[in-house]
Design an enzyme around this catalytic site. Structure first.
Site, PDB file in Angstrom:
ATOM      1  CG  ASN A  80      -8.288   3.257   1.410  1.00 50.32           C
ATOM      2  OD1 ASN A  80      -7.289   3.815   0.972  1.00 50.32           O
ATOM      3  ND2 ASN A  80      -8.599   1.963   1.742  1.00 50.32           N
TER       4      ASN A  80
ATOM      5  CG  ASP B 112      -7.421   0.011  -1.157  1.00 51.70           C
ATOM      6  OD1 ASP B 112      -6.982   0.671  -0.445  1.00 51.70           O
ATOM      7  OD2 ASP B 112      -7.268  -1.453  -0.971  1.00 51.70           O
TER       8      ASP B 112
ATOM      9  CD  GLU C  92      -3.220   0.181   0.609  1.00 47.51           C
ATOM     10  OE1 GLU C  92      -3.100   1.025  -0.133  1.00 47.51           O
ATOM     11  OE2 GLU C  92      -4.439  -0.411   0.435  1.00 47.51           O
TER      12      GLU C  92
ATOM     13  NE  ARG D 264      -5.156  -2.000   9.745  1.00 44.90           N
ATOM     14  CZ  ARG D 264      -4.553  -1.702   8.479  1.00 44.90           C
ATOM     15  NH1 ARG D 264      -4.157  -0.298   8.570  1.00 44.90           N
ATOM     16  NH2 ARG D 264      -4.994  -2.412   7.492  1.00 44.90           N
TER      17      ARG D 264
ATOM     18  CG  ASN E 172      -6.490   1.827   5.771  1.00 47.90           C
ATOM     19  OD1 ASN E 172      -5.704   0.887   5.708  1.00 47.90           O
ATOM     20  ND2 ASN E 172      -7.349   2.255   4.835  1.00 47.90           N
TER      21      ASN E 172
END
Length: 294
Positions: free
Chosen positions: A152, A202, A19, A103, A105
Site C-alpha cells: 500500500n 493505507d 480507494e 490479489r 491492491n
C-alpha cells in the site's frame, strides 16, 4: 508547518471500499475505484457528474495514461480502460494469476512512466507473501519488493528521487531512493512503524514539501510525516476509516480522501464517501502511464 483541516463530504457514494483517487487535470475530475463492488467511478470536483462503471474482473486501483485512458489494476491483471468508451481496451500484464489467495491492491504510475502495483494476501490469516511490482508499458513485470502482507501507500517525492511504500498489516512505512530514469530502487529506510491506535497506513500522497500523507485507516485519521519520518500532523477524519488522500484542483491544494464503509455502520453515517478539505500546502502532480505506442 502546523495547520488544521476541515473536511466536507464531496460525494456520499456509500462505497464498500473506495480507494485509489486520482485527479485528472485534463478532464478536471476525480477517478476512483470501489474494490468491494468491482466498480470504477468518475466525479467532477464540484461533486456533480458522477459516473459509475462495473468492471468485470475487478477494480483495485487506477492511474492516468498519456493517451487519456486509465491504467487499471484488476484482481490479477493490469489493463487499459477508456472512460470515453466506458470499456477495457487492452490487457497489459498478468500478475500472480496462479495464486488464488492474493490479489492486486494499491497501484500508481511512477516518474518512470511505469505502473507500480502491489499485491496483498487476501485471506483472514494474512502472511507476508505479497510483493510490489513494476509493470512497464510493454507489459514487462518486475518484482521489486517481497515479504509484504498488504502492499500500500505508494507515493513519490516531487523530484521523483524518493519512493514511499507501506504495508498496511506490517504495519510500516518505508522510503527508497528512486531512479526516475530506470525505476531502480536503493537505500531502503524504515520511516515509521504503526499500530491500530496510531493508524495503520493505507493509501497515501505526497506534497510539495516532500511530506507524506498517510490514511490511518484503523484510527480515523490522516497522518502527515516529514521525509525523515517525523509525525508532523494528525488530522481527525469525519468517518471511521479513510483509505487514501490525493491532491487536486488547478493549484493542487484541494485534498480529496476516499473511505470505506465498515460492516454494521449506521444508515446516517457517510462512510464510503469522498471527502474534501482545503490544504495550505500543494500536492505533487501525478504521473501518466506511457502508453503512447500501445
Amino acid at each position: 508547518m502546523s495547520f488544521d483541516l476541515t473536511f466536507e463530504c464531496l460525494l456520499d457514494s456509500r462505497c464498500d471500499v473506495a480507494e485509489s483517487p486520482v485527479f485528472d487535470e485534463r478532464r478536471n475530475c476525480l477517478f476512483f475505484v470501489d474494490i468491494g463492488r468491482s466498480a470504477l467511478h468518475r466525479v467532477d470536483l464540484s461533486g456533480a457528474g458522477h459516473v459509475e462503471w462495473t468492471i468485470e474482473g475487478g477494480a483495485c486501483s487506477t492511474g492516468l495514461a498519456r493517451s487519456g485512458r486509465l491504467v487499471l489494476a484488476q484482481r490479477d491483471r493490469v489493463v487499459l480502460f477508456d472512460p470515453d468508451a466506458g470499456a477495457v481496451t487492452r490487457e497489459i500484464a498478468a500478475i500472480e494469476p496462479d495464486i488464488a489467495d492474493t490479489r492486486l491492491n494499491d497501484g500508481k504510475v511512477g516518474p518512470d512512466g511505469a505502473f507500480w502495483v502491489g499485491t496483498m494476501h487476501d485471506v483472514p490469516d494474512r502472511r507476508p507473501v505479497a510483493s510490489l511490482y513494476r509493470v512497464s508499458p510493454e507489459g514487462a513485470v518486475e518484482r521489486k519488493v517481497e515479504g509484504v502482507v498488504c502492499s500500500n501507500g505508494l507515493a513519490w517525492s516531487g523530484d521523483g528521487s524518493l519512493l514511499f511504500h507501506s504495508d498496511s498489516r506490517g504495519a510500516w512505512i518505508d522510503r527508497w531512493q528512486f531512479d526516475p530514469a530506470t525505476g531502480a530502487l536503493s537505500g531502503r529506510r524504515r520511516l515509521a512503524s504503526l499500530d491500530e491506535a496510531s493508524g495503520r497506513p493505507d493509501g497515501a500522497a505526497t506534497d510539495a514539501e516532500a511530506h507524506y500523507w498517510s490514511a490511518g485507516v484503523s484510527a480515523g485519521i490522516v497522518n502527515r510525516f516529514s521525509p525523515e519520518g517525523r509525525l508532523v500532523g494528525t488530522h481527525r477524519f469525519p468517518v471511521p476509516a479513510p483509505t487514501m488522500p490525493c491532491f487536486a484542483g488547478p493549484d493542487l491544494k484541494t485534498l480529496l480522501v476516499t473511505s470505506l464503509r465498515p460492516a454494521g455502520i449506521g444508515k446516517e453515517n457517510r462512510s464510503g464517501g469522498i471527502f474534501v478539505a482545503r490544504s495550505p500546502v500543494a500536492g505533487v502532480a501525478v504521473h501518466r502511464f506511457d502508453d503512447r505506442w500501445i
